[in-house]
Structure formats: structure tokens, C-alpha cells
Scaffold this motif. Structure first.
Motif, PDB file in Angstrom:
ATOM      1  N   ALA A 286       0.824  -1.205   0.000  1.00 46.17           N
ATOM      2  CA  ALA A 286       0.000   0.000   0.000  1.00 46.17           C
ATOM      3  C   ALA A 286       0.860   1.257   0.000  1.00 46.17           C
ATOM      4  CB  ALA A 286      -0.922  -0.007   1.214  1.00 46.17           C
ATOM      5  N   GLY A 287       2.083   1.184   0.567  1.00 43.63           N
ATOM      6  CA  GLY A 287       2.946   2.350   0.660  1.00 43.63           C
ATOM      7  C   GLY A 287       3.874   2.560  -0.506  1.00 43.63           C
ATOM      8  N   CYS A 288       3.947   1.596  -1.414  1.00 44.65           N
ATOM      9  CA  CYS A 288       4.898   1.725  -2.527  1.00 44.65           C
ATOM     10  C   CYS A 288       4.298   2.541  -3.666  1.00 44.65           C
ATOM     11  CB  CYS A 288       5.319   0.345  -3.026  1.00 44.65           C
ATOM     12  SG  CYS A 288       4.147  -0.466  -4.149  1.00 44.65           S
ATOM     13  N   ASP A 289       5.168   2.905  -4.616  1.00 45.48           N
ATOM     14  CA  ASP A 289       4.717   3.561  -5.844  1.00 45.48           C
ATOM     15  C   ASP A 289       4.662   2.601  -7.015  1.00 45.48           C
ATOM     16  OD1 ASP A 289       4.556   6.344  -4.879  1.00 45.48           O
ATOM     17  OD2 ASP A 289       6.719   6.128  -4.614  1.00 45.48           O
ATOM     18  N   LEU A 290       5.529   1.587  -6.997  1.00 45.25           N
ATOM     19  CA  LEU A 290       5.693   0.715  -8.159  1.00 45.25           C
ATOM     20  C   LEU A 290       6.140  -0.654  -7.689  1.00 45.25           C
ATOM     21  CD1 LEU A 290       6.009   0.313 -11.278  1.00 45.25           C
ATOM     22  CD2 LEU A 290       8.311   1.295 -11.048  1.00 45.25           C
ATOM     23  N   VAL A 291       5.656  -1.705  -8.377  1.00 42.13           N
ATOM     24  CA  VAL A 291       5.997  -3.080  -8.028  1.00 42.13           C
ATOM     25  C   VAL A 291       6.741  -3.727  -9.190  1.00 42.13           C
ATOM     26  CG1 VAL A 291       5.080  -5.337  -7.391  1.00 42.13           C
ATOM     27  CG2 VAL A 291       3.947  -3.270  -6.578  1.00 42.13           C
ATOM     28  N   LEU A 292       7.866  -4.393  -8.888  1.00 41.63           N
ATOM     29  CA  LEU A 292       8.556  -5.255  -9.842  1.00 41.63           C
ATOM     30  C   LEU A 292       8.516  -6.657  -9.258  1.00 41.63           C
ATOM     31  CD1 LEU A 292       9.944  -2.312 -10.099  1.00 41.63           C
ATOM     32  CD2 LEU A 292      11.719  -3.527 -11.361  1.00 41.63           C
ATOM     33  N   THR A 293       7.949  -7.613  -9.985  1.00 43.44           N
ATOM     34  CA  THR A 293       7.711  -8.910  -9.366  1.00 43.44           C
ATOM     35  C   THR A 293       7.673 -10.032 -10.389  1.00 43.44           C
ATOM     36  OG1 THR A 293       6.169 -10.126  -7.929  1.00 43.44           O
ATOM     37  CG2 THR A 293       5.197  -8.637  -9.539  1.00 43.44           C
ATOM     38  N   ASP A 294       8.077 -11.242  -9.934  1.00 41.56           N
ATOM     39  CA  ASP A 294       7.820 -12.444 -10.722  1.00 41.56           C
ATOM     40  C   ASP A 294       6.754 -13.305 -10.045  1.00 41.56           C
ATOM     41  OD1 ASP A 294       9.189 -13.597  -8.615  1.00 41.56           O
ATOM     42  OD2 ASP A 294      10.798 -14.457  -9.826  1.00 41.56           O
ATOM     43  N   SER A 295       6.094 -12.741  -9.043  1.00 41.41           N
ATOM     44  CA  SER A 295       5.026 -13.451  -8.348  1.00 41.41           C
ATOM     45  C   SER A 295       3.745 -13.442  -9.165  1.00 41.41           C
ATOM     46  CB  SER A 295       4.774 -12.796  -6.986  1.00 41.41           C
ATOM     47  OG  SER A 295       3.576 -13.259  -6.404  1.00 41.41           O
ATOM     48  N   GLY A 296       2.892 -14.425  -8.899  1.00 40.86           N
ATOM     49  CA  GLY A 296       1.577 -14.424  -9.522  1.00 40.86           C
ATOM     50  C   GLY A 296       0.586 -13.580  -8.749  1.00 40.86           C
ATOM     51  N   GLY A 297       0.492 -13.836  -7.432  1.00 43.15           N
ATOM     52  CA  GLY A 297      -0.532 -13.183  -6.638  1.00 43.15           C
ATOM     53  C   GLY A 297      -0.406 -11.682  -6.584  1.00 43.15           C
ATOM     54  N   ILE A 298       0.813 -11.155  -6.588  1.00 46.37           N
ATOM     55  CA  ILE A 298       0.982  -9.707  -6.499  1.00 46.37           C
ATOM     56  C   ILE A 298       0.424  -9.016  -7.741  1.00 46.37           C
ATOM     57  CG2 ILE A 298       2.681  -7.841  -6.269  1.00 46.37           C
ATOM     58  CD1 ILE A 298       4.406  -9.792  -4.683  1.00 46.37           C
ATOM     59  N   GLN A 299       0.367  -9.728  -8.859  1.00 43.67           N
ATOM     60  CA  GLN A 299      -0.248  -9.164 -10.052  1.00 43.67           C
ATOM     61  C   GLN A 299      -1.731  -8.893  -9.828  1.00 43.67           C
ATOM     62  OE1 GLN A 299       0.803 -11.315 -13.774  1.00 43.67           O
ATOM     63  NE2 GLN A 299       2.298 -12.404 -12.521  1.00 43.67           N
ATOM     64  N   GLU A 300      -2.348  -9.571  -8.863  1.00 37.58           N
ATOM     65  CA  GLU A 300      -3.747  -9.338  -8.519  1.00 37.58           C
ATOM     66  C   GLU A 300      -3.893  -8.300  -7.422  1.00 37.58           C
ATOM     67  OE1 GLU A 300      -4.541 -14.096  -9.196  1.00 37.58           O
ATOM     68  OE2 GLU A 300      -4.150 -13.255  -7.222  1.00 37.58           O
ATOM     69  N   GLU A 301      -2.937  -8.294  -6.478  1.00 37.50           N
ATOM     70  CA  GLU A 301      -3.040  -7.382  -5.348  1.00 37.50           C
ATOM     71  C   GLU A 301      -2.700  -5.949  -5.735  1.00 37.50           C
ATOM     72  OE1 GLU A 301      -1.861 -10.130  -1.555  1.00 37.50           O
ATOM     73  OE2 GLU A 301      -0.304  -9.792  -3.060  1.00 37.50           O
ATOM     74  N   ALA A 302      -1.667  -5.765  -6.561  1.00 42.58           N
ATOM     75  CA  ALA A 302      -1.223  -4.417  -6.900  1.00 42.58           C
ATOM     76  C   ALA A 302      -2.328  -3.579  -7.552  1.00 42.58           C
ATOM     77  CB  ALA A 302       0.022  -4.479  -7.792  1.00 42.58           C
ATOM     78  N   PRO A 303      -3.076  -4.103  -8.548  1.00 42.17           N
ATOM     79  CA  PRO A 303      -4.135  -3.279  -9.132  1.00 42.17           C
ATOM     80  C   PRO A 303      -5.237  -2.906  -8.152  1.00 42.17           C
ATOM     81  CG  PRO A 303      -3.608  -5.131 -10.571  1.00 42.17           C
ATOM     82  CD  PRO A 303      -2.916  -5.379  -9.266  1.00 42.17           C
ATOM     83  N   THR A 304      -5.444  -3.738  -7.128  1.00 42.93           N
ATOM     84  CA  THR A 304      -6.448  -3.418  -6.117  1.00 42.93           C
ATOM     85  C   THR A 304      -6.134  -2.094  -5.447  1.00 42.93           C
ATOM     86  OG1 THR A 304      -6.787  -5.767  -5.671  1.00 42.93           O
ATOM     87  CG2 THR A 304      -7.549  -4.234  -3.994  1.00 42.93           C
ATOM     88  N   LEU A 305      -4.842  -1.790  -5.297  1.00 44.23           N
ATOM     89  CA  LEU A 305      -4.408  -0.578  -4.609  1.00 44.23           C
ATOM     90  C   LEU A 305      -3.890   0.488  -5.567  1.00 44.23           C
ATOM     91  CD1 LEU A 305      -2.547  -2.293  -1.632  1.00 44.23           C
ATOM     92  CD2 LEU A 305      -4.930  -1.544  -1.752  1.00 44.23           C
ATOM     93  N   GLY A 306      -4.042   0.281  -6.871  1.00 40.46           N
ATOM     94  CA  GLY A 306      -3.598   1.266  -7.847  1.00 40.46           C
ATOM     95  C   GLY A 306      -2.094   1.375  -7.981  1.00 40.46           C
ATOM     96  N   LYS A 307      -1.390   0.239  -7.813  1.00 45.37           N
ATOM     97  CA  LYS A 307       0.064   0.227  -7.918  1.00 45.37           C
ATOM     98  C   LYS A 307       0.480  -0.426  -9.242  1.00 45.37           C
ATOM     99  CE  LYS A 307      -0.048   1.725  -3.712  1.00 45.37           C
ATOM    100  NZ  LYS A 307       0.236   3.139  -3.373  1.00 45.37           N
ATOM    101  N   PRO A 308       1.102   0.305 -10.162  1.00 45.96           N
ATOM    102  CA  PRO A 308       1.568  -0.313 -11.414  1.00 45.96           C
ATOM    103  C   PRO A 308       2.524  -1.462 -11.129  1.00 45.96           C
ATOM    104  CG  PRO A 308       1.675   2.076 -11.557  1.00 45.96           C
ATOM    105  CD  PRO A 308       1.367   1.753 -10.128  1.00 45.96           C
TER     106      PRO A 308
END
Length: 405
Positions: A286-308
Motif C-alpha cells: 500500500a505504501g509503494c509507488d511501483l511493483v517489480l515482481t515475478d510473483s503471480g498473486g501480487i499481479q492481482e493485489e497491486a491493481p487493487t491498490l492502484g500500484k503499477p
């Protein structure tokens, strides 16, 4: 006639005994809302079985998520082969199914515990419900072994709870009867919103608002080795710019640590932390500006909070986020990773487009849809009150957006 024979209240149907199998952190996150909802209902009796792949993290996480495990299996061995883990899990889970005789076994996603939970139930003639069904990359060994796992579970399950219309379309195209497929949204959205409401997590970023905050996660088997080492070098180059703080929760895998620590340790712009508990990770996301990830689940969580989200993989089973514009599949080439990240750091318009793309994975009501459908399946009509949420219709054409009807 007994004096109570005509006046005793009808106790109604017995609670549905649902065995929920989970072994990893993502499974706990995504099955916790279902377990909580069932525990709060007089019409269900959840039997949570933990298989122990992420044992230390699971114990604390389940307590945080208000989930009580009834069975804890000790199956992990250091650096064990997948074949041995699979055999051990089928054996132990089969013992639990035979002892408890649940009405239903619920598995989530695409892990080895999910596959073996489905197999153990199938061997004992117990129906299987699959949460987060229908994800596909189209490449049988990428990601490995998850893609094959979820395809096999799709042949076993009798209730398929797909997170999106596209996922439902995959199942129907593979021959799963449409009447067994239900588009629900993803329970990860439900749980993320729930834990943020609790306000118990701690953001791991230390910088002020002057720096952009990048959250990075890396762990996938197919990225380990030289590929991950090159990605580490790209992260160091990003930190060298001096305008961003990178927080990297370091996976416990020795194969990850042996590669990333030499590349990233000691850089003032990179904060390496031990794996975060779910509450702290959610607060950090929730506190970040941007996510770099090879995870699957974070691809679903990040858009929930408006994080590219920049997805550091060559394939994704969640193309909906890419199509919606909330994520970008950038691959593993360090130069491409660098260019994609720099663009979002430097181009405010490009950043805003991704941040405002919306979430194709759900509206926070997935759990209610799942529990209500299972209530109907088992004739527990009183529980159907939870269907007071928007319904979602599968679209066999595979459209990627999440839409309610």
C-alpha cells in the motif's frame, strides 16, 4: 408418543464438512476468507489442513488471518525432490480424508499441495472445489510445475471458481461443463481489503516522499541462476540513479539468496529485509509507488491498490492485468527491465495511466459468491442470503475484463 416428539425444533441439515488444503503463503491468503466465512456460518464446518511447505510463515499468518488449522502435516524435507514431496503429500492427505470423511475438499491455485489435495480427494470419491480455477499460460512447463498442476486439478474438480471471465472461458474451452464453472472474482482482493482494514501492518519503506518507492519480489524457479543474477544487476543500476528506494523482501530459498545477496547487499538505495508477514507486506504494498515482481498473486493485489506492476517473467497466467493496463509483462532481460522502470519513474502520464487502470480481478465479494454457491450445491438454503452481491457471468470467448451483471 414422546412428549418432545411433536415439539422439538427441526435441527435442519447437518453442517457441510469442508476440508480446506493449504501449504503455502498464497494459499493461506486466498483460502482464509473462505475459512472465516465458513467458520462464521452454522451451515459449514471448515477443516483446515496445512501441508507445511511454508510452515514457519503459515503459523503466524493463520493466526493473523483468524484461521484455525485442525491438522498440520510435517512433510517438508530439505531440498527434497518434487516427486518425493508429491508422493508424501498424497499419502498423508489421503489419511486425513479417510479419517474425517469430509463432504467436500477445497483447494486453491496451482501448488503441489493443491494438486495432491485434489488427488487424495478423488481417490476417496470426495468432490473437489477449486478456488482460482482456469488460469493458463498455454505453456505446460512455464511456470513450472504450476501450469501443469492447475490443468490437472481442472480435470478433477467438480466446482470451478474462476477469478475472471477469461479464466472461466479457458475451462469451458477445455470441456468443463459450463454449469460447473462460476466467475467469482479473486479472494485475494477480499483478504487484502480485510487485512488493511485491521491496520496491523508496518510499511517497510524508510524514505520520505522525495524518493519513489519500489517494491521488488523475486523467487521463481525458472528465473533462478544467471537470469536472476542479471535482474539483480538491473536493480542495482536502478538504485544507482539515486531517486528511488528499493525494498526487497528476500525469499528464504538458498537458490535465491546465493544469487541476489552478492549483487545487492550494501547498496544504500536497496533495503533487503527478511520475508514479511502478510500484514507488513500488505502495508508495504500500500505504501509503494511501483511493483517489480515475478510473483503471480501480487499481479492481482497491486491493481487493487492502484500500484503499477512490472512482471519479470516471460509468460503470465494473469493477462487480464496486462490487458487492463495495470501491469506490463517485461520479461527477464535486464535492459528491458531497466527501460520499463525508468519510463514509469520519469513519465508521470505513463505512470498515471497504469495506476488508474483499475482491477480486473474482483470487487471484494468473491468469498460470498463461493460460499453461497456451495450452500446451494449442498442444499443449505438458509446460507443463500449471502448471494446479495452482484453476479458474474462466464464468457466463453475469454474476455479479459471483470464485469458484473
Amino acid at each position: 408418543m414422546s412428549p418432545n416428539s411433536s415439539t422439538a425444533p427441526d435441527p435442519g441439515p447437518a453442517p457441510v464438512r469442508a476440508m480446506l488444503v493449504l501449504g503455502t503463503r498464497p494459499e493461506a491468503i486466498k483460502l482464509a476468507p473462505v475459512a472465516r466465512a465458513m467458520a462464521a456460518s452454522p451451515h459449514f464446518e471448515p477443516l483446515v489442513v496445512t501441508t507445511g511447505q511454508h510452515r514457519e510463515m503459515l503459523q503466524q499468518m493463520l493466526e493473523l488471518l483468524n484461521v484455525q488449522a485442525k491438522f498440520e502435516l510435517d512433510v517438508m524435507r530439505e531440498r527434497q525432490e518434487l516427486s518425493k514431496l508429491t508422493a508424501r503429500l498424497v499419502d498423508r492427505l489421503g489419511e486425513v480424508v479417510r479419517a474425517e470423511r469430509p463432504d467436500l475438499v477445497i483447494v486453491q491455485g496451482d501448488t503441489t499441495s493443491a494438486l495432491t489435495g485434489a488427488l487424495a480427494a478423488f481417490y476417496e470419491h470426495v468432490p473437489v472445489a477449486h478456488v482460482e480455477a482456469g488460469l493458463r499460460t498455454g505453456v505446460a512447463d512455464n511456470p513450472f510445475p504450476e501450469e501443469l498442476n492447475r490443468r490437472l486439478i481442472g480435470r478433477i474438480a467438480r466446482r470451478h471458481f474462476a477469478p475472471t471471465p477469461r479464466a472461466a472461458g479457458h475451462l469451458i474451452a477445455e470441456g468443463v461443463p459450463a454449469g460447473e464453472v462460476f466467475v467469482t472474482g479473486n479472494t485475494v482482493v477480499d483478504n487484502l481489503l480485510w487485512v488493511l482494514e485491521q491496520g496491523v501492518g508496518r510499511d517497510q519503506f524508510e524514505s520520505s516522499g522525495a524518493l519513489r518507492r519500489l517494491l521488488v519480489t523475486l523467487h521463481r524457479r525458472e528465473n533462478q541462476g544467471d537470469t536472476m543474477r542479471a535482474m539483480g544487476k538491473a536493480l542495482r543500476r536502478l538504485a544507482d540513479r539515486g531517486d528511488a528506494e528499493i525494498v526487497l523482501p528476500l525469499h528464504r530459498s538458498p537458490a535465491v539468496r546465493e544469487v541476489l545477496l552478492p549483487e545487492l547487499s550494501g547498496h544504500p538505495g536497496i533495503r533487503i529485509v527478511e520475508p514479511l508477514g502478510y500484514a507488513d507486506f500488505s502495508a508495504t504494498l500500500a505504501g509503494c509507488d511501483l511493483v517489480l515482481t515475478d510473483s503471480g498473486g501480487i499481479q492481482e493485489e497491486a491493481p487493487t491498490l492502484g500500484k503499477p506492476a512490472l512482471v519479470l517473467r516471460t509468460t503470465t497466467e494473469r493477462p487480464e492485468a496486462v490487458e487492463a493496463g495495470a501491469a506490463r509483462l517485461v520479461g527477464t532481460d535486464p535492459d528491458v527491465i531497466m527501460d520499463a522502470t525508468v519510463r514509469l519513474l520519469d513519465d508521470e502520464a505513463a505512470y498515471r495511466r497504469m495506476a488508474k487502470a483499475g482491477n480486473p480481478f474482483g470487487d471484494g465479494h468473491a468469498t460470498a459468491r463461493i460460499v453461497a454457491q456451495l450452500a446451494r450445491d449442498f442444499g443449505v438454503e438458509a446460507a443463500a442470503a449471502s448471494t446479495a452481491v452482484p453476479s458474474v457471468t462466464p464468457r466463453p470467448g475469454g474476455a479479459g475484463s471483470y464485469s458484473t451483471a
